[in-house]
Design an enzyme around this catalytic site. Structure first.
Site, PDB file in Angstrom:
ATOM      1  N   ASP A 115       0.805  -1.164   0.083  1.00 31.49           N
ATOM      2  CA  ASP A 115      -0.161  -0.104   0.121  1.00 31.49           C
ATOM      3  C   ASP A 115       0.989   1.332   0.038  1.00 31.49           C
ATOM      4  OD1 ASP A 115      -2.207   1.538   0.129  1.00 31.49           O
ATOM      5  OD2 ASP A 115      -2.321   1.532   2.499  1.00 31.49           O
ATOM      6  N   HIS A 116       0.481   2.021  -0.839  1.00 32.27           N
ATOM      7  CA  HIS A 116       1.366   3.567  -0.999  1.00 32.27           C
ATOM      8  C   HIS A 116       2.722   3.291  -1.015  1.00 32.27           C
ATOM      9  CE1 HIS A 116      -2.012   6.561  -0.409  1.00 32.27           C
ATOM     10  NE2 HIS A 116      -2.340   5.748   0.503  1.00 32.27           N
ATOM     11  N   ASP A 168       2.194   5.283  -5.414  1.00 36.91           N
ATOM     12  CA  ASP A 168       1.440   6.631  -4.982  1.00 36.91           C
ATOM     13  C   ASP A 168       2.440   7.591  -5.630  1.00 36.91           C
ATOM     14  OD1 ASP A 168       0.650   8.875  -3.969  1.00 36.91           O
ATOM     15  OD2 ASP A 168       0.506   7.999  -1.909  1.00 36.91           O
ATOM     16  N   GLY A 199      -7.206   8.707   7.737  1.00 36.23           N
ATOM     17  CA  GLY A 199      -7.148   9.267   9.311  1.00 36.23           C
ATOM     18  C   GLY A 199      -8.648   9.100   9.898  1.00 36.23           C
ATOM     19  N   HIS A 241      -9.551   5.497  -0.490  1.00 34.27           N
ATOM     20  CA  HIS A 241      -8.789   5.451   0.701  1.00 34.27           C
ATOM     21  C   HIS A 241      -9.329   6.425   1.724  1.00 34.27           C
ATOM     22  CE1 HIS A 241      -4.784   4.251  -1.063  1.00 34.27           C
ATOM     23  NE2 HIS A 241      -5.444   4.035  -2.224  1.00 34.27           N
ATOM     24  N   GLY A 242      -8.702   6.143   2.973  1.00 37.59           N
ATOM     25  CA  GLY A 242      -9.647   6.912   3.912  1.00 37.59           C
ATOM     26  C   GLY A 242     -10.670   6.529   4.247  1.00 37.59           C
ATOM     27  N   GLY A 243     -10.898   5.055   4.081  1.00 38.02           N
ATOM     28  CA  GLY A 243     -12.185   4.164   4.276  1.00 38.02           C
ATOM     29  C   GLY A 243     -12.746   4.045   5.617  1.00 38.02           C
ATOM     30  N   SER A 244     -11.780   4.347   6.699  1.00 35.31           N
ATOM     31  CA  SER A 244     -12.238   4.230   8.002  1.00 35.31           C
ATOM     32  C   SER A 244     -13.434   5.319   8.488  1.00 35.31           C
ATOM     33  CB  SER A 244     -11.010   4.548   9.232  1.00 35.31           C
ATOM     34  OG  SER A 244     -10.369   3.404   9.082  1.00 35.31           O
ATOM     35  N   TYR A 253      -8.537   0.511   4.491  1.00 30.28           N
ATOM     36  CA  TYR A 253      -8.750   0.477   5.902  1.00 30.28           C
ATOM     37  C   TYR A 253      -7.755   0.168   7.048  1.00 30.28           C
ATOM     38  CZ  TYR A 253     -12.189  -0.533   9.749  1.00 30.28           C
ATOM     39  OH  TYR A 253     -13.296  -0.517  10.849  1.00 30.28           O
TER      40      TYR A 253
HETATM   41 ZN   LIG Z   1      -4.176   5.728   1.312  1.00 27.28          ZN
END
Ligand SMILES: [Zn+2]
Length: 282
Positions: free
Chosen positions: A81-82, A103, A182, A209-212, A232
């Protein structure tokens, strides 16, 4: 068992669901996610982000992820990831990862295309899939408190996204449509119509992204509009953290291994809830 990113995305596409792509930079989290996957009949993407080198090295955690996934009856994609450079991604693929995200979103457009193409070529030699990113998502996978807000000016442009996918040959595209990395400080404004336009213009699955921390209906609406992979980490790691204070306060608990066990169970319960939300759209 280990499968490739295209196979997992095809499954998600066929069934109209989203795939949980969970970062597991600590062992209890890895075990917790695997426990869930084994009693759930959907592929799960196990991820390791380059920024998590500050927690553990991919050389240490990666082989554990690959080996546990290989032995498991559940289908897993192993995803870097990234990844910010090709050498890091090569390291992950050498360990046995079957997918990677490059990324290049902070680079100028032409440089992003060049680096992403290079990764697509490297991955193709190993039969691996590649996720690229265009557009800016603030915050980072460490739950950076300095996350800023998703500004409409930063949203991914569908035409630029289509050009990017054509020029690079990526399998899936991370795009900016209102989420940030975040913990959300204020309610995100998701642009569902933009997801549809990105999906149609690019012809590839869209990655969130930022799936939380979104509401179940928000995830499901994104999936209906073309999101197939949902990254996540923050809430999973937070679930593990939240399991600890009651044990720390209990005078009868004196071993770290008791916290580790509670963390594993907390990640498991959280991942089960998350996966159930993502597949409820089927
Ligand atoms: Zn991400």
């Amino acid at each position: 068992m280990i499968i490739g990113l295209p196979a997992a995305l095809e499954y998600a596409e066929r069934n109209g669901i989203g795939l949980a792509a969970i970062n597991t930079p600590f062992f209890e989290g890895l075990l917790g996610v695997i426990d869930v996957a084994e009693r759930t009949d959907v592929p799960v993407i196990l991820q390791f982000a380059q920024v998590h080198e500050s927690i553990v090295a991919i050389e240490d955690m990666g082989p554990a992820m690959v080996e546990l996934a290989r032995r498991s009856s559940a289908p897993f994609v192993l995803h870097v990831d990234h990844g910010f450079d090709i050498d890091y991604i090569r390291k992950g693929l050498d360990i046995g990862f079957t997918s990677a995200m490059i990324d290049g979103s902070k680079l100028a457009y032409d440089e992003n295309v060049r680096v992403t193409r290079e990764v697509v070529e490297l991955a193709a030699e190993r039969g691996a899939g590649v996720e690229g990113e265009i557009g800016v998502m603030t915050g980072n996978e460490n739950g950076d408190p300095d996350q800023g807000v998703a500004d409409a000016a930063l949203y991914t442009d569908p035409q630029a996204a289509a050009d990017f996918v054509r020029a690079t040959g990526v399998t899936a595209l991370a795009a900016s449509f209102g989420t940030v990395h975040g913990v959300y400080r204020r309610k995100p404004k998701l642009n569902y119509e933009l997801i549809t336009r990105l999906r149609e213009a690019t012809g590839v699955p869209i990655v969130m992204h930022g799936g939380s921390g979104l509401e179940p209906q928000e995830y499901q609406e994104c999936i209906r509009h073309g999101v197939r992979k949902i990254n996540y980490y923050t809430y999973s790691a937070k679930a593990a953290y939240d399991a600890c204070p009651p044990l720390v306060e209990d005078p009868d608990v004196i071993l770290f291994s008791d916290l580790a066990r509670a963390a594993r169970r907390a990640v498991e319960e959280d991942a089960q809830r998350f996966i159930d939300v993502l597949r409820a759209t089927a």
